[in-house]
Design a protein around this motif. Sequence first.
Motif, PDB file in Angstrom:
ATOM      1  N   THR A 111     -29.441   8.702  15.769  1.00  0.00           N
ATOM      2  CA  THR A 111     -30.381   9.481  16.574  1.00  0.00           C
ATOM      3  C   THR A 111     -31.701   9.680  15.848  1.00  0.00           C
ATOM      4  N   ALA A 112     -31.674   9.776  14.522  1.00  0.00           N
ATOM      5  CA  ALA A 112     -32.918   9.909  13.754  1.00  0.00           C
ATOM      6  C   ALA A 112     -33.775   8.657  13.919  1.00  0.00           C
ATOM      7  N   PHE A 113     -33.132   7.486  13.914  1.00  0.00           N
ATOM      8  CA  PHE A 113     -33.856   6.235  14.162  1.00  0.00           C
ATOM      9  C   PHE A 113     -34.410   6.218  15.591  1.00  0.00           C
ATOM     10  N   PHE A 114     -33.583   6.652  16.550  1.00  0.00           N
ATOM     11  CA  PHE A 114     -34.038   6.681  17.944  1.00  0.00           C
ATOM     12  C   PHE A 114     -35.272   7.571  18.089  1.00  0.00           C
ATOM     13  N   LEU A 115     -35.206   8.747  17.475  1.00  0.00           N
ATOM     14  CA  LEU A 115     -36.297   9.703  17.622  1.00  0.00           C
ATOM     15  C   LEU A 115     -37.589   9.155  17.024  1.00  0.00           C
ATOM     16  N   LYS A 116     -37.491   8.530  15.854  1.00  0.00           N
ATOM     17  CA  LYS A 116     -38.695   7.963  15.231  1.00  0.00           C
ATOM     18  C   LYS A 116     -39.241   6.819  16.065  1.00  0.00           C
ATOM     19  N   ALA A 117     -38.358   5.962  16.576  1.00  0.00           N
ATOM     20  CA  ALA A 117     -38.807   4.849  17.420  1.00  0.00           C
ATOM     21  C   ALA A 117     -39.498   5.370  18.673  1.00  0.00           C
ATOM     22  N   LEU A 118     -38.947   6.451  19.259  1.00  0.00           N
ATOM     23  CA  LEU A 118     -39.567   7.033  20.445  1.00  0.00           C
ATOM     24  C   LEU A 118     -40.946   7.605  20.121  1.00  0.00           C
ATOM     25  N   SER A 119     -41.094   8.196  18.951  1.00  0.00           N
ATOM     26  CA  SER A 119     -42.390   8.730  18.560  1.00  0.00           C
ATOM     27  C   SER A 119     -43.433   7.619  18.474  1.00  0.00           C
ATOM     28  N   ILE A 120     -43.020   6.472  17.946  1.00  0.00           N
ATOM     29  CA  ILE A 120     -43.923   5.317  17.880  1.00  0.00           C
ATOM     30  C   ILE A 120     -44.288   4.855  19.289  1.00  0.00           C
ATOM     31  N   CYS A 121     -43.297   4.852  20.179  1.00  0.00           N
ATOM     32  CA  CYS A 121     -43.547   4.463  21.573  1.00  0.00           C
ATOM     33  C   CYS A 121     -44.479   5.454  22.268  1.00  0.00           C
ATOM     34  N   LEU A 122     -44.341   6.736  21.953  1.00  0.00           N
ATOM     35  CA  LEU A 122     -45.209   7.743  22.545  1.00  0.00           C
ATOM     36  C   LEU A 122     -46.650   7.576  22.075  1.00  0.00           C
ATOM     37  N   LYS A 123     -46.821   7.082  20.867  1.00  0.00           N
ATOM     38  CA  LYS A 123     -48.174   6.794  20.382  1.00  0.00           C
ATOM     39  C   LYS A 123     -48.774   5.635  21.165  1.00  0.00           C
ATOM     40  N   ASP A 124     -47.941   4.634  21.485  1.00  0.00           N
ATOM     41  CA  ASP A 124     -48.408   3.474  22.251  1.00  0.00           C
ATOM     42  C   ASP A 124     -48.577   3.793  23.736  1.00  0.00           C
ATOM     43  N   PHE A 125     -47.761   4.720  24.236  1.00  0.00           N
ATOM     44  CA  PHE A 125     -47.798   5.098  25.665  1.00  0.00           C
ATOM     45  C   PHE A 125     -47.899   6.627  25.778  1.00  0.00           C
ATOM     46  N   PRO A 126     -49.056   7.189  25.443  1.00  0.00           N
ATOM     47  CA  PRO A 126     -49.197   8.653  25.385  1.00  0.00           C
ATOM     48  C   PRO A 126     -49.016   9.361  26.722  1.00  0.00           C
ATOM     49  N   VAL A 127     -49.020   8.607  27.819  1.00  0.00           N
ATOM     50  CA  VAL A 127     -48.854   9.243  29.120  1.00  0.00           C
ATOM     51  C   VAL A 127     -47.491   9.928  29.261  1.00  0.00           C
ATOM     52  N   PHE A 128     -46.512   9.510  28.426  1.00  0.00           N
ATOM     53  CA  PHE A 128     -45.188  10.130  28.488  1.00  0.00           C
ATOM     54  C   PHE A 128     -45.079  11.343  27.562  1.00  0.00           C
ATOM     55  N   ASN A 129     -46.127  11.598  26.800  1.00  0.00           N
ATOM     56  CA  ASN A 129     -46.194  12.812  25.975  1.00  0.00           C
ATOM     57  C   ASN A 129     -47.351  13.651  26.504  1.00  0.00           C
ATOM     58  N   ALA A 130     -47.191  14.064  27.756  1.00  0.00           N
ATOM     59  CA  ALA A 130     -48.307  14.686  28.469  1.00  0.00           C
ATOM     60  C   ALA A 130     -47.820  15.821  29.360  1.00  0.00           C
ATOM     61  N   GLU A 131     -48.766  16.619  29.835  1.00  0.00           N
ATOM     62  CA  GLU A 131     -48.493  17.676  30.808  1.00  0.00           C
ATOM     63  C   GLU A 131     -49.475  17.550  31.968  1.00  0.00           C
ATOM     64  N   LEU A 132     -48.950  17.659  33.160  1.00  0.00           N
ATOM     65  CA  LEU A 132     -49.777  17.612  34.355  1.00  0.00           C
ATOM     66  C   LEU A 132     -50.221  19.017  34.734  1.00  0.00           C
ATOM     67  N   HIS A 133     -51.522  19.207  34.895  1.00  0.00           N
ATOM     68  CA  HIS A 133     -52.080  20.470  35.360  1.00  0.00           C
ATOM     69  C   HIS A 133     -52.684  20.212  36.734  1.00  0.00           C
ATOM     70  N   GLU A 134     -51.855  20.417  37.761  1.00  0.00           N
ATOM     71  CA  GLU A 134     -52.283  20.074  39.110  1.00  0.00           C
ATOM     72  C   GLU A 134     -53.483  20.893  39.565  1.00  0.00           C
ATOM     73  N   GLY A 135     -53.494  22.170  39.216  1.00  0.00           N
ATOM     74  CA  GLY A 135     -54.598  23.023  39.642  1.00  0.00           C
ATOM     75  C   GLY A 135     -55.943  22.534  39.132  1.00  0.00           C
ATOM     76  N   LYS A 136     -55.950  22.024  37.909  1.00  0.00           N
ATOM     77  CA  LYS A 136     -57.187  21.503  37.312  1.00  0.00           C
ATOM     78  C   LYS A 136     -57.406  20.023  37.633  1.00  0.00           C
ATOM     79  N   GLU A 137     -56.389  19.403  38.252  1.00  0.00           N
ATOM     80  CA  GLU A 137     -56.423  17.961  38.534  1.00  0.00           C
ATOM     81  C   GLU A 137     -56.639  17.174  37.246  1.00  0.00           C
TER      82      GLU A 137
END
Length: 410
Positions: free
Chosen positions: A235-261
């Motif tokens: 799981t430690a390897f998985f978590l680090k690999a996911l962190s690298i993926c989040l750097k490449d695809f930051p849209v999955f490490n995001a929050e939507l603020h609908e009111g502010k669009e």
Amino acid sequence: MEVKLHDIGEGMTEADINCFLVKPGDAVKADDPLVEVQTDKMTAEIPAPRAGIIKEFKVQPGDTVSVGTTILILESAGQDSREQEEEEEEEEVTYAAAYDLQHEPAKSFMAFKGKRVLASPFTRKIARENGIEIESIRGTGPAGRVMDEDIYQHMASAQNMPPQAEQTEVSSKQISSSAENGIIPFRGRRKQIAKKMAQSLYSIPHCTHFEEIDVTELISFRNELKNLNQNISATAFFLKALSICLKDFPVFNAELHEGKEEIHLLSEHHIGIAVDTKEGLIVPVIKNAESKTIREIHAEMKKVSEKAMENKLSVKEISGGTFTISNVGPLGGSFGATPIIQHPQTALVSFHKTKKMPVVTNDDQIVIRSMMNISMSFDHRVADGATAVRFTNRFAELIKNPKMLVLEMV
């Protein structure tokens, strides 16, 4: 004076009354624990705001009460009524001003002349058990709040030794989950989990992508490390690999603020790890995974998972997540499920059981490989399916060739 349920942290709105730690007629000192409550994430004690005598309880064990509800009445000892009223009014002003200052960190709490120091019940407990007057501690938290670390630093300075790195949360009684007469109480963490899951499903249009990952080389690499007395969880390897993926695809490490669009892309990877406990699911958070090594991630995961099982996690350890993982593989479940996203996050990945399977290679050879299914749920308002496929492809690439993780961490 009325002792009320206050917000212990994470914007809680209600809590269950576990038990009272005092009884009517008891004399208490300031910061003595009065009542134990259970929120959706932790067990905590509500301390006495001042010295006095317990007059009466306004709620009963097992009740679910909202923030602001009066829990008990605390009478002052040896004061006339006018003096008591003035003191209570002053304390109310103190609490209100402290609350306002929490929302204006730029102001110095040290300039505020109130009676109470900003600190959590647990921080007060640490000070109390170590004979430290919390009023003498200079707080380093927002608005001058005294943090656990401030107490440990004070203790270390007094003893001329390094500060305690690992904090211990209060160990308290658990709400029994045993069924009586075929009925399981629907309250506490289970009730709060239900509310949060319903909120996520109603507010987030879930879409789930399934993928099959070859983990053969990861298993081999971990065995190599074990021979070097380095036992690092998968799981430690998985978590680090996911962190690298989040750097490449930051849209999955995001929050939507609908009111502010607006979609806010978050640069820090605070990854929650779903832990199955007797009290229900709880998600401690590994902060700043993007800047941690796999070994550091493994050590921190082990620590918070153990604290989760013992119901000793602090609010800080379960808050602020930006992405979540769930490893259900050890329990079974080969084909995956649709994990529910932690609102207001954008995505969650679940890892399932690893199985040895025959696989056809590029040169048409049949070989036995260790394969694992994953499920990735994502907010379809924020990202599209094609982006999710690219994300999991990148993850599969890193896990299939785990030594590549070393290159990515340079």
